[in-house]
Design an enzyme around this catalytic site. Structure first.
Site, short mmCIF file in Angstrom:
data_model
loop_
_atom_site.label_atom_id
_atom_site.label_comp_id
_atom_site.label_asym_id
_atom_site.label_seq_id
_atom_site.Cartn_x
_atom_site.Cartn_y
_atom_site.Cartn_z
N ASN B 89 0.85 -1.14 0.04
CA ASN B 89 0.07 0.12 -0.04
C ASN B 89 0.67 1.19 0.39
O ASN B 89 0.01 2.17 -0.41
CB ASN B 89 -0.36 -0.11 1.19
CG ASN B 89 -1.87 0.84 1.52
OD1 ASN B 89 -2.50 1.44 0.92
ND2 ASN B 89 -1.02 2.02 2.63
N SER B 144 -4.79 2.53 -8.42
CA SER B 144 -5.14 3.59 -7.89
C SER B 144 -6.18 4.02 -9.84
O SER B 144 -5.45 3.34 -10.76
CB SER B 144 -4.37 5.40 -8.53
OG SER B 144 -5.02 6.13 -8.06
N TYR B 157 2.89 10.78 -11.25
CA TYR B 157 2.19 9.66 -10.93
C TYR B 157 0.86 9.21 -11.54
O TYR B 157 1.00 7.72 -10.77
CB TYR B 157 0.88 10.64 -9.41
CG TYR B 157 -0.09 9.80 -8.32
CD1 TYR B 157 0.29 8.94 -7.41
CD2 TYR B 157 -1.49 9.85 -8.55
CE1 TYR B 157 0.15 8.62 -6.27
CE2 TYR B 157 -2.15 8.44 -7.81
CZ TYR B 157 -1.95 8.49 -7.53
OH TYR B 157 -2.62 7.60 -6.15
#
Lengths: 266, 266
Positions: B89, B144, B157
């Site tokens: 995570n 994500s 990202y």
């Protein structure tokens, strides 16, 4: 118990994957409407669930007819006063005798579309007003890994399952503001009556599989295609459905989850 | 599913989504190793877990350091036993000060890739022997929805999270023969410290959100992008982690599941 006091409809629940889904939901406390066109095996699933202590009813259902899926929803509401989960599982590999044809004919295309795609649409259309008014509902559609990538052979089946994923997305989007989750599960290789037919088809049409029993064809497919090296089961699909139909998956909608031991990774 | 007697490692488990995942698994009885770079916060979360499942440990971990990751794996065996579940995570949104910048710098690219991708690979490699030896294990990687499609806001990202999905597939294929499943979760919009900074950046750089507070930007995004019109929560992600590590998901591997209220449907 995620489904205590809840009611689910599973179409095509008399055998195979649908039966596995019905049993897994029942094991988690749900009452289940066994909606199927074939009464005798459906009654056996009803008895099996009732013996486990939750409610089960048979409802004769032809998912290609809107009036019939309307009746199915009516049966759930009459029997249990509420409907929480709809699992659109009913599906066919083609028109009768499809496993004897080298390539799908127009009847196969029509049959797969009628049941595998329009059957889902009928199911959803029969529950969407009720679920929207209530502001709650879970819909899970059974697609297939065959819908993830076009392949020759039974292209009609694959195309219908790709459409099932697309239909899931369309209604997920439409029903999302009303608190209704719509997702799809894509089973991989499962030893069901459908796969029995596929096995027969391959051993009679395909040199590579000549002389093999359907089960041998299936086992070769598993060892060739499944990274985890084992077949999937109706229980696996039932477990995934139970997750997606539970409140634990409250923020998941419009997704298609492969339960396939890693055959396809999307 | 009860997880009594099982051992779970959660990287970045001290705060945010990781903390909620750790508490969820502890609640089901698992012993938890909190691997986090933030020693102080890890101790606080570990104390919380002690009260729930009675068994936890912490290991100060910089996932970019291979040697430390090996020590983490050894320390897990020593204190709690071999890991049954690894939850990767730990992640960052950029190099220090990224939220102040309108454009990604080389440092943002390098640092983000180092932590989110190479760090994940480091930790997975470190735990690989103890899982392959026992021929069992579950790995869940937190990606994500930013990894589902390139977007200009924080491209470094997004790219790193796309790489996480790819890494998940590669690892799933590699470890399938050892009966280890590897799946990814793609969380949608969660109100976390990271999103607070993302919101500030949008309000500064994007004319559509000019002058808004970070929370207003967040709420506007939900309204525009999330069909369910609701934010997602760490609890949503933790429930999905719990599904992937359960026996119910034993035949699911290599998948990336969006927990995003329908933001992305692929």
């Amino acid at each position: 118990m995620d489904f205590e006091g809840k009611t689910a409809i599973v179409t095509g629940a008399a055998r195979g994957i649908g039966r596995g889904i019905a049993l897994e939901l029942a094991r988690r406390g749900s009452n289940v409407i066994i909606a199927d066109i074939d009464e005798e095996p459906a009654r056996e699933v009803v008895a099996e669930i009732q013996a486990g202590g939750t409610g089960a009813n048979y409802c004769e259902t032809d998912v290609t007819q809107q009036w019939s899926t309307d009746d199915m929803v009516e049966a759930a509401l009459e029997g249990y006063g509420q409907l929480d989960v709809l699992v659109n599982n009913a599906g066919v590999g083609g028109a009768p005798g499809f496993a004897t044809r080298k390539t799908p004919n127009i009847d196969d295309w029509q049959a797969t579309f009628d049941v595998n795609v329009y059957g889902i649409v009928n199911g959803i259309q029969s529950v969407e007003k009720y679920m929207t008014d209530r502001g709650y509902g879970k819909i899970v559609n059974i697609a297939s890994v065959a819908g993830r990538l076009g392949r020759p052979g039974f292209a009609s089946y694959g195309a219908s399952k790709a459409a099932a994923i697309n239909v899931s997305q369309a209604w997920a989007f439409k029903l999302a503001p009303h608190g209704i989750n719509v997702n799809a599960v894509c089973p991989g290789l499962i030893w069901t009556p459908l796969w029995q037919s596929i096995g027969e088809w391959r051993s009679s049409m395909d040199e590579q599989h000549a002389g093999m029993t359907p089960r041998q064809v299936f086992e070769r497919a598993v060892s060739d295609a499944v990274p985890l090296g084992r077949e999937q089961t109706p229980e696996d699909v039932g477990n995934a459905v139970a997750f997606l139909a539970s409140d634990r998956a409250r923020s998941i909608t419009g997704q298609a989850l492969n339960v396939d031991g890693g055959i396809r990774m999307n | 599913m009860k997880l009594t007697g099982k051992v779970a490692v959660v990287t970045g488990g001290a705060t945010g989504i990781g903390r909620v995942i750790a508490l969820k698994l502890a609640d089901r009885g698992a012993a938890i190793m909190i691997a986090d770079i933030n020693e102080e916060a890890a101790a606080v979360t570990a104390a919380e877990i002690e009260e729930i499942s009675g068994r936890s440990a912490t290991f100060t971990t910089d996932v970019t350091d291979v040697e430390t990751c090996r020590e983490l794996a050894a320390a897990t065996v020593d204190t709690l036993g071999p890991a049954d579940f690894l939850i990767n995570n730990a992640g960052i949104a950029g190099a220090p000060g990224w939220q102040e910048r309108s454009f990604s710098t080389e440092e943002d690219w390098k640092r983000t890739y180092q932590v989110n991708v190479i760090g994940m690979s480091n930790v997975t490699s470190a735990f690989r022997p103890q899982m392959t030896e026992r021929r069992s294990g579950r790995i869940v990687n937190i990606a994500s929805i930013a990894g589902r499609e390139g977007r200009p806001a924080i491209p470094h990202y997004s790219a790193s999270k796309a790489a996480v999905i790819s890494l998940t597939q590669a690892t799933a294929l590699e470890l399938a023969r050892f009966n280890i499943t590897v799946n990814a979760i793609c969380p949608g919009l969660l109100w976390t410290p990271m999103w607070e900074q993302v919101g500030d950046r949008y309000a500064r750089d994007n004319p559509a959100y000019k002058g808004m507070t970070a929370r207003q930007v967040f709420d506007a995004m939900i309204e525009e992008r999330i069909p369910m019109k609701k934010e997602q929560t760490p609890e949503d992600v933790a429930d999905t982690v719990a599904f992937f590590i359960s026996d119910d998901a034993k035949n699911i591997t290599g998948q990336a599941l969006n927990v995003d209220g329908g933001f992305f449907m692929r």
